[in-house]
Design a protein around this motif. Structure first.
Motif, mmCIF file in Angstrom:
data_model
loop_
_atom_site.group_PDB
_atom_site.id
_atom_site.type_symbol
_atom_site.label_atom_id
_atom_site.label_comp_id
_atom_site.label_asym_id
_atom_site.label_seq_id
_atom_site.Cartn_x
_atom_site.Cartn_y
_atom_site.Cartn_z
ATOM 1 N N GLU A 1 0.823 -1.212 0.000
ATOM 2 C CA GLU A 1 0.000 0.000 0.000
ATOM 3 C C GLU A 1 0.860 1.265 0.000
ATOM 4 O OE1 GLU A 1 -3.307 0.114 2.576
ATOM 5 O OE2 GLU A 1 -4.208 -1.604 1.572
ATOM 6 N N ALA A 2 2.049 1.166 0.583
ATOM 7 C CA ALA A 2 2.919 2.346 0.642
ATOM 8 C C ALA A 2 3.317 2.801 -0.758
ATOM 9 C CB ALA A 2 4.174 2.032 1.459
ATOM 10 N N ARG A 3 3.385 1.865 -1.682
ATOM 11 C CA ARG A 3 3.801 2.224 -3.041
ATOM 12 C C ARG A 3 2.792 3.155 -3.707
ATOM 13 N NH1 ARG A 3 4.689 -3.645 -3.801
ATOM 14 N NH2 ARG A 3 6.761 -4.069 -3.007
ATOM 15 N N VAL A 4 1.528 2.995 -3.351
ATOM 16 C CA VAL A 4 0.516 3.856 -3.968
ATOM 17 C C VAL A 4 0.066 4.974 -3.040
ATOM 18 C CG1 VAL A 4 -0.367 2.147 -5.584
ATOM 19 C CG2 VAL A 4 -1.264 2.211 -3.262
ATOM 20 N N GLY A 5 0.634 5.012 -1.846
ATOM 21 C CA GLY A 5 0.329 6.110 -0.928
ATOM 22 C C GLY A 5 -1.043 6.033 -0.305
ATOM 23 N N THR A 6 -1.561 4.835 -0.144
ATOM 24 C CA THR A 6 -2.857 4.689 0.526
ATOM 25 C C THR A 6 -2.699 3.724 1.688
ATOM 26 O OG1 THR A 6 -3.528 2.800 -0.809
ATOM 27 C CG2 THR A 6 -4.123 4.989 -1.630
ATOM 28 N N LEU A 7 -3.641 3.819 2.586
ATOM 29 C CA LEU A 7 -3.650 2.875 3.692
ATOM 30 C C LEU A 7 -5.108 2.601 4.025
ATOM 31 C CD1 LEU A 7 -1.476 1.448 5.334
ATOM 32 C CD2 LEU A 7 -1.699 3.218 7.060
ATOM 33 N N ASP A 8 -5.518 1.373 3.784
ATOM 34 C CA ASP A 8 -6.909 0.998 4.034
ATOM 35 C C ASP A 8 -7.251 1.278 5.496
ATOM 36 O OD1 ASP A 8 -9.272 -0.440 4.622
ATOM 37 O OD2 ASP A 8 -8.949 -1.671 2.844
ATOM 38 N N MET B 1 -6.881 -1.265 8.127
ATOM 39 C CA MET B 1 -5.543 -1.643 8.567
ATOM 40 C C MET B 1 -5.235 -1.086 9.954
ATOM 41 S SD MET B 1 -3.922 -3.299 6.025
ATOM 42 C CE MET B 1 -2.186 -2.899 6.143
ATOM 43 N N VAL B 2 -5.916 -0.008 10.309
ATOM 44 C CA VAL B 2 -5.606 0.636 11.593
ATOM 45 C C VAL B 2 -5.905 -0.307 12.751
ATOM 46 C CG1 VAL B 2 -6.013 2.638 13.034
ATOM 47 C CG2 VAL B 2 -6.166 2.856 10.568
ATOM 48 N N GLY B 3 -7.081 -0.922 12.681
ATOM 49 C CA GLY B 3 -7.451 -1.855 13.745
ATOM 50 C C GLY B 3 -6.497 -3.030 13.819
ATOM 51 N N TRP B 4 -6.125 -3.513 12.669
ATOM 52 C CA TRP B 4 -5.182 -4.632 12.602
ATOM 53 C C TRP B 4 -3.847 -4.219 13.242
ATOM 54 C CZ3 TRP B 4 -3.575 -7.208 7.261
ATOM 55 C CH2 TRP B 4 -2.906 -8.407 7.521
ATOM 56 N N ALA B 5 -3.382 -3.010 12.849
ATOM 57 C CA ALA B 5 -2.102 -2.523 13.379
ATOM 58 C C ALA B 5 -2.160 -2.338 14.889
ATOM 59 C CB ALA B 5 -1.735 -1.200 12.707
ATOM 60 N N ARG B 6 -3.265 -1.792 15.364
ATOM 61 C CA ARG B 6 -3.395 -1.570 16.816
ATOM 62 C C ARG B 6 -3.350 -2.894 17.574
ATOM 63 N NH1 ARG B 6 -7.941 2.136 16.048
ATOM 64 N NH2 ARG B 6 -7.138 4.237 15.846
ATOM 65 N N GLY B 7 -4.046 -3.882 17.034
ATOM 66 C CA GLY B 7 -4.058 -5.190 17.685
ATOM 67 C C GLY B 7 -2.670 -5.796 17.749
ATOM 68 N N LEU B 8 -1.957 -5.717 16.653
ATOM 69 C CA LEU B 8 -0.602 -6.271 16.627
ATOM 70 C C LEU B 8 0.321 -5.494 17.557
ATOM 71 C CD1 LEU B 8 -0.188 -6.933 12.787
ATOM 72 C CD2 LEU B 8 -0.381 -8.646 14.594
ATOM 73 N N LEU B 9 0.119 -4.177 17.573
ATOM 74 C CA LEU B 9 0.949 -3.337 18.447
ATOM 75 C C LEU B 9 0.712 -3.706 19.911
ATOM 76 C CD1 LEU B 9 2.904 -0.958 18.679
ATOM 77 C CD2 LEU B 9 0.939 0.590 18.626
ATOM 78 N N MET B 10 -0.549 -3.910 20.263
ATOM 79 C CA MET B 10 -0.861 -4.267 21.647
ATOM 80 C C MET B 10 -0.212 -5.605 22.021
ATOM 81 S SD MET B 10 -4.503 -5.235 23.332
ATOM 82 C CE MET B 10 -4.324 -6.919 22.751
ATOM 83 N N GLN C 1 4.525 3.509 14.126
ATOM 84 C CA GLN C 1 4.595 4.500 13.041
ATOM 85 C C GLN C 1 3.415 4.335 12.080
ATOM 86 O OE1 GLN C 1 8.698 3.446 11.952
ATOM 87 N NE2 GLN C 1 9.223 5.611 12.154
ATOM 88 N N VAL C 2 3.096 3.102 11.762
ATOM 89 C CA VAL C 2 1.991 2.861 10.831
ATOM 90 C C VAL C 2 0.670 3.333 11.443
ATOM 91 C CG1 VAL C 2 0.650 1.089 9.636
ATOM 92 C CG2 VAL C 2 3.135 0.930 9.682
ATOM 93 N N VAL C 3 0.471 3.034 12.715
ATOM 94 C CA VAL C 3 -0.750 3.491 13.384
ATOM 95 C C VAL C 3 -0.816 5.010 13.359
ATOM 96 C CG1 VAL C 3 -1.905 3.676 15.631
ATOM 97 C CG2 VAL C 3 -1.006 1.476 14.877
ATOM 98 N N SER C 4 0.328 5.641 13.610
ATOM 99 C CA SER C 4 0.367 7.103 13.619
ATOM 100 C C SER C 4 0.010 7.669 12.250
ATOM 101 C CB SER C 4 1.768 7.556 14.036
ATOM 102 O OG SER C 4 1.901 8.932 13.853
ATOM 103 N N VAL C 5 0.552 7.069 11.202
ATOM 104 C CA VAL C 5 0.246 7.535 9.844
ATOM 105 C C VAL C 5 -1.240 7.345 9.566
ATOM 106 C CG1 VAL C 5 0.596 7.102 7.382
ATOM 107 C CG2 VAL C 5 2.547 7.066 8.938
ATOM 108 N N ALA C 6 -1.740 6.180 9.907
ATOM 109 C CA ALA C 6 -3.137 5.860 9.609
ATOM 110 C C ALA C 6 -4.087 6.773 10.369
ATOM 111 C CB ALA C 6 -3.414 4.406 9.961
ATOM 112 N N GLU C 7 -3.741 7.056 11.620
ATOM 113 C CA GLU C 7 -4.616 7.910 12.428
ATOM 114 C C GLU C 7 -4.542 9.365 11.988
ATOM 115 O OE1 GLU C 7 -3.316 7.039 16.357
ATOM 116 O OE2 GLU C 7 -4.823 5.479 16.662
ATOM 117 N N GLY C 8 -3.467 9.711 11.283
ATOM 118 C CA GLY C 8 -3.295 11.093 10.854
ATOM 119 C C GLY C 8 -4.122 11.456 9.643
ATOM 120 N N GLY C 9 -4.863 10.493 9.129
ATOM 121 C CA GLY C 9 -5.673 10.766 7.945
ATOM 122 C C GLY C 9 -4.891 10.554 6.676
ATOM 123 N N GLN C 10 -5.637 10.511 5.572
ATOM 124 C CA GLN C 10 -5.000 10.199 4.299
ATOM 125 C C GLN C 10 -5.389 11.182 3.218
ATOM 126 O OE1 GLN C 10 -5.179 5.888 3.433
ATOM 127 N NE2 GLN C 10 -6.241 5.797 5.382
#
Lengths: 218, 170
Positions: free
Chosen positions: A123-130, A133-142, A172-181
């Motif tokens: 997803e980084a290649r196209v500059g989007t983040l579904d 993905m945020v929920g997934w990232a948060r779960g893994l981070l926890m 970092q990914v959570v931060s990017v995702a939470e920052g809006g797109q």
């Protein structure tokens, strides 16, 4: 408007409206699953009907420390080849069922982290983040943080280091995702920075190296 | 046993959300989704000795969950008889200004009437975001088969929508 565009909109509608799952009743379902677990060595797992009938007699435990508890036991027996050989302390050595289950839990976490990071790289290649993905990232981070909380850093330096690197990237990914797109260029840049750390620290390679012996039970 | 239980619980926690979501998408009913999810975990735990480690544990668990769900749905045949009330549909309508409620119902019915093999791939890929690789491993088919089934499912939905495709976007 083209048919393709219309169909994409129809799919988006389905995603939101076709049997949309409510919040997962994690604790409620666990009470039944837990009631079906074997009560001792060699006893079978119960059927769903039997588990249901036992549920009312089975007290519920909180969930918060499940992964951490698993991690404690897992590290007690030593996991994978990343860990330095230490003399086993009988008081902390888990039984064989513990060992295989806990290794699966660790392998699962590493495997999911690998899958997640693979998707993020794409997803980084196209500059989007579904957004999902945020929920997934948060779960893994926890879960990563729970593993870190209970890791004996002195005895498990490689595993600790891997978890710390993973924690940083996930944060970092959570931060990017939470920052809006709103700005794809900015999203791409920030994800690139996070992923550069992923490459520089060879995190994916280390996850794969850690997962393989874990799954194999060595 | 205490250590075992914590391990079971850790595995459960790590996987339950995706399993339940998929079961719910397939069943469209909370009680059925819970049944399928619980049954999947209990079956997996009872067959741990059969897990060979040549795939991710979550993939193996998903295979069991899909099998349990499909078998359960065959028994109740509820997915073919599911009725969606206008009250239930109202929140969906408010999320998308462009779809006519009639078209939305038709779209839902079209998914309901997809045959099992197409519907499963469609739900997993287009609604729950599984990759073709994950679907292939879960269903025990080639990745190309998963892609072909998705293509067919989408084609059938397009066909089912038919003329509405021309009409519903205002």
């Amino acid at each position: 408007m083209s048919d393709d565009r219309k169909f994409d909109e129809a799919l988006a509608e389905l995603r939101a409206g076709y049997n949309p799952p409510p919040e997962t009743p994690v604790a409620e379902m666990w009470t039944v699953v837990r009631a079906g677990l074997p009560v001792g060595q060699g006893t079978p797992v119960r059927s769903l009907d039997e588990a249901r009938s036992r549920r009312s007699r089975t007290p519920h435990r909180s969930f918060g420390w499940a992964v951490a508890a698993a991690a404690v036991l897992m590290f007690g027996v030593g996991i994978g080849r990343m860990t330095a050989p230490v003399a086993p302390d009988e008081s902390t050595v888990a039984s064989e069922p513990d060992r295989s289950l806990l290794m699966m839990a660790a392998a699962d976490h590493l495997g999911q982290s690998e899958s997640f990071l693979t998707v993020v790289r794409t997803e980084a290649r196209v500059g989007t983040l579904d957004p999902e993905m945020v929920g997934w990232a948060r779960g893994l981070l926890m879960q990563t943080r729970l593993f870190l909380d209970v890791t004996d850093r002195g005895a498990q330096p490689a595993f600790t280091e891997l978890m710390e690197d993973l924690e940083l990237i996930l944060a970092q990914v959570v931060s990017v995702a939470e920052g809006g797109q709103a700005d794809p260029d900015r999203t791409r840049t920030e994800l690139d920075l996070a992923l550069r750390g992923l490459e520089d620290r060879e995190v994916m390679t280390r996850i794969q190296a850690a997962s393989a012996p874990t799954l194999a039970g060595t | 046993m205490a250590g075992d239980e914590r391990a079971y619980q850790a595995i459960y926690e790590a996987n339950v959300d995706r399993i339940y979501r998929l079961a719910y998408r397939m069943a469209g009913d909370d009680d059925l989704a819970k049944d399928f999810t619980q049954e999947a975990f209990l079956r997996a735990f009872s067959r741990l000795d059969q897990f060979r480690g040549d795939a991710a544990f979550s993939t193996w668990l998903h295979s069991i969950a899909v099998s349990v769900s499909l078998n359960g749905l065959r028994k109740v045949d509820r997915h073919r008889k599911r009725e969606r009330s206008l009250e239930d549909a109202a929140p969906v309508a408010s999320r998308n200004r462009q779809l006519d409620p009639g078209v939305r119902d038709r779209l839902n019915e079209a998914v309901d009437t997809l045959s099992e093999i197409y519907r499963t791939v469609f739900l997993m890929h287009d609604l729950e975001g599984y990759s073709h690789g994950e679907i292939a491993e879960t269903l025990g088919v080639a990745e190309g088969t998963s892609k072909a089934r998705l293509f067919r499912a989408r084609a059938k939905l397009r066909d089912a929508l038919g003329e509405e495709m021309q009409e519903y976007v205002r």
